[in-house]
Design a protein around this motif. Structure first.
Motif, PDB file in Angstrom:
ATOM      1  N   TYR A 134       9.081 -16.264  24.410  1.00 13.64           N
ATOM      2  CA  TYR A 134       8.204 -17.434  24.421  1.00 13.64           C
ATOM      3  C   TYR A 134       7.098 -17.257  25.455  1.00 13.64           C
ATOM      4  O   TYR A 134       5.917 -17.498  25.177  1.00 13.64           O
ATOM      5  N   ALA A 135       7.475 -16.841  26.660  1.00 10.18           N
ATOM      6  CA  ALA A 135       6.483 -16.655  27.722  1.00 10.18           C
ATOM      7  C   ALA A 135       5.446 -15.618  27.316  1.00 10.18           C
ATOM      8  O   ALA A 135       4.240 -15.804  27.521  1.00 10.18           O
ATOM      9  N   LYS A 136       5.908 -14.530  26.743  1.00 11.41           N
ATOM     10  CA  LYS A 136       5.004 -13.459  26.316  1.00 11.41           C
ATOM     11  C   LYS A 136       4.074 -13.933  25.193  1.00 11.41           C
ATOM     12  O   LYS A 136       2.864 -13.665  25.212  1.00 11.41           O
ATOM     13  N   LYS A 137       4.623 -14.654  24.223  1.00  8.70           N
ATOM     14  CA  LYS A 137       3.835 -15.118  23.082  1.00  8.70           C
ATOM     15  C   LYS A 137       2.783 -16.135  23.509  1.00  8.70           C
ATOM     16  O   LYS A 137       1.633 -16.088  23.056  1.00  8.70           O
ATOM     17  N   GLN A 172      10.833 -20.084  36.686  1.00  7.58           N
ATOM     18  CA  GLN A 172       9.870 -19.290  37.449  1.00  7.58           C
ATOM     19  C   GLN A 172      10.091 -17.803  37.211  1.00  7.58           C
ATOM     20  O   GLN A 172       9.125 -17.040  37.084  1.00  7.58           O
ATOM     21  N   PHE A 173      11.321 -17.398  37.136  1.00  4.99           N
ATOM     22  CA  PHE A 173      11.642 -15.982  36.882  1.00  4.99           C
ATOM     23  C   PHE A 173      11.101 -15.550  35.517  1.00  4.99           C
ATOM     24  O   PHE A 173      10.594 -14.437  35.361  1.00  4.99           O
ATOM     25  N   ILE A 174      11.189 -16.428  34.529  1.00  3.93           N
ATOM     26  CA  ILE A 174      10.725 -16.112  33.172  1.00  3.93           C
ATOM     27  C   ILE A 174       9.203 -16.041  33.101  1.00  3.93           C
ATOM     28  O   ILE A 174       8.636 -15.116  32.510  1.00  3.93           O
ATOM     29  N   PHE A 175       8.531 -17.007  33.718  1.00  2.00           N
ATOM     30  CA  PHE A 175       7.087 -17.144  33.523  1.00  2.00           C
ATOM     31  C   PHE A 175       6.232 -16.330  34.497  1.00  2.00           C
ATOM     32  O   PHE A 175       5.076 -16.036  34.192  1.00  2.00           O
ATOM     33  N   LYS A 176       6.767 -15.960  35.653  1.00  2.00           N
ATOM     34  CA  LYS A 176       5.917 -15.359  36.685  1.00  2.00           C
ATOM     35  C   LYS A 176       5.311 -14.013  36.265  1.00  2.00           C
ATOM     36  O   LYS A 176       4.295 -13.600  36.834  1.00  2.00           O
ATOM     37  N   ASN A 202       2.337 -26.709  35.049  1.00  3.27           N
ATOM     38  CA  ASN A 202       0.939 -26.319  34.889  1.00  3.27           C
ATOM     39  C   ASN A 202       0.908 -24.830  35.185  1.00  3.27           C
ATOM     40  O   ASN A 202       0.959 -24.410  36.342  1.00  3.27           O
ATOM     41  N   LEU A 203       0.882 -24.014  34.124  1.00  2.00           N
ATOM     42  CA  LEU A 203       0.967 -22.566  34.240  1.00  2.00           C
ATOM     43  C   LEU A 203      -0.320 -21.945  33.727  1.00  2.00           C
ATOM     44  O   LEU A 203      -0.721 -22.205  32.605  1.00  2.00           O
ATOM     45  N   GLN A 204      -0.948 -21.128  34.548  1.00  2.00           N
ATOM     46  CA  GLN A 204      -2.201 -20.481  34.143  1.00  2.00           C
ATOM     47  C   GLN A 204      -1.993 -19.007  33.882  1.00  2.00           C
ATOM     48  O   GLN A 204      -1.400 -18.298  34.703  1.00  2.00           O
ATOM     49  N   LYS A 205      -2.494 -18.548  32.769  1.00  2.00           N
ATOM     50  CA  LYS A 205      -2.338 -17.150  32.365  1.00  2.00           C
ATOM     51  C   LYS A 205      -2.910 -16.215  33.423  1.00  2.00           C
ATOM     52  O   LYS A 205      -4.023 -16.423  33.920  1.00  2.00           O
TER      53      LYS A 205
END
Length: 207
Positions: A134-137, A172-176, A202-205
């Motif tokens: 999901y994070a990668k996509k 955080q481990f998944i998205f960082k 609020n996550l910025q690429k």
């Protein structure tokens, strides 16, 4: 009180595929549906002046977020749901709204380029083993400096899911790897039934 959390317990060997979710819609077992846009998400998008940003809402269900965005004047909204029944409902609801594009498909097969992705009870419907996917996509679908805005459950559930819960440290481990974590904190604008159980994100690429 309306059950706004449980989507039902997964049976051993059961796949969370199109048939699974379509069956939920056909039988109106949509416990995740709160009946309106989440106040936390509404509050964030009320502050955005550019109404032409490209917004994607995966696993949109009844798409209350899309209705809200329309009312706020946003002009480029894409919504996805894997359930044909859900999409039938959406096609009728938005048949006169050219600002909204409806995709009846698997999110992980979707192609596009967006400025924002709204996360509202979609991530929690994905088995934990697929969360990195999901994070990668989402990162692939977002334009430069694109963002994920929304809510994640800040708790675990007794049933096998969905929903599948978790904690800030896990997320955080998944998205960082793909995102700068601008904000991931307890939501102060959750609905009463979810107070203390959600994180606003609020996550910025990453560039």
């Amino acid at each position: 009180m309306k059950n706004i959390v449980s989507c039902g317990t997964v049976k051993e060997g059961e796949l969370l595929d199109q048939n699974y979710w379509n069956e939920k819609w056909l039988n109106q077992k949509i416990g995740w549906d709160i009946g309106f846009v989440s106040p936390a998400i509404a509050s964030y998008f009320k502050k955005i002046a550019d109404k032409n940003i490209r917004i994607l809402i995966p696993g949109c269900g009844n798409a209350y977020e899309a209705e809200f965005l329309l009312e706020e004047g946003f002009t480029d909204i894409s919504i996805i749901d894997i359930s044909p029944k859900a999409c039938d409902i959406l096609n009728k609801k938005f048949k006169n709204n050219k600002e909204i594009k409806i995709f009846s498909e698997d999110f992980f097969q979707h192609e596009g380029n967006y400025d924002f992705i709204i996360e509202q009870t979609f991530f929690c419907a994905i088995p934990t083993i697929n969360r990195n996917q999901y994070a990668k996509k989402t990162a692939e679908l977002l334009a430069e400096n694109g963002k994920i805005i929304g809510l994640l459950f800040n708790r675990n559930f007794e049933q096998k899911g969905p929903p599948f819960g978790g904690s800030s440290a896990e997320y955080q481990f998944i998205f960082k790897k793909y995102f700068e974590i601008i904000k991931m904190e307890e939501s102060v604008k959750s609905i009463s039934e979810r107070q203390g159980m959600e994180l606003f994100i609020n996550l910025q690429k990453l560039t």
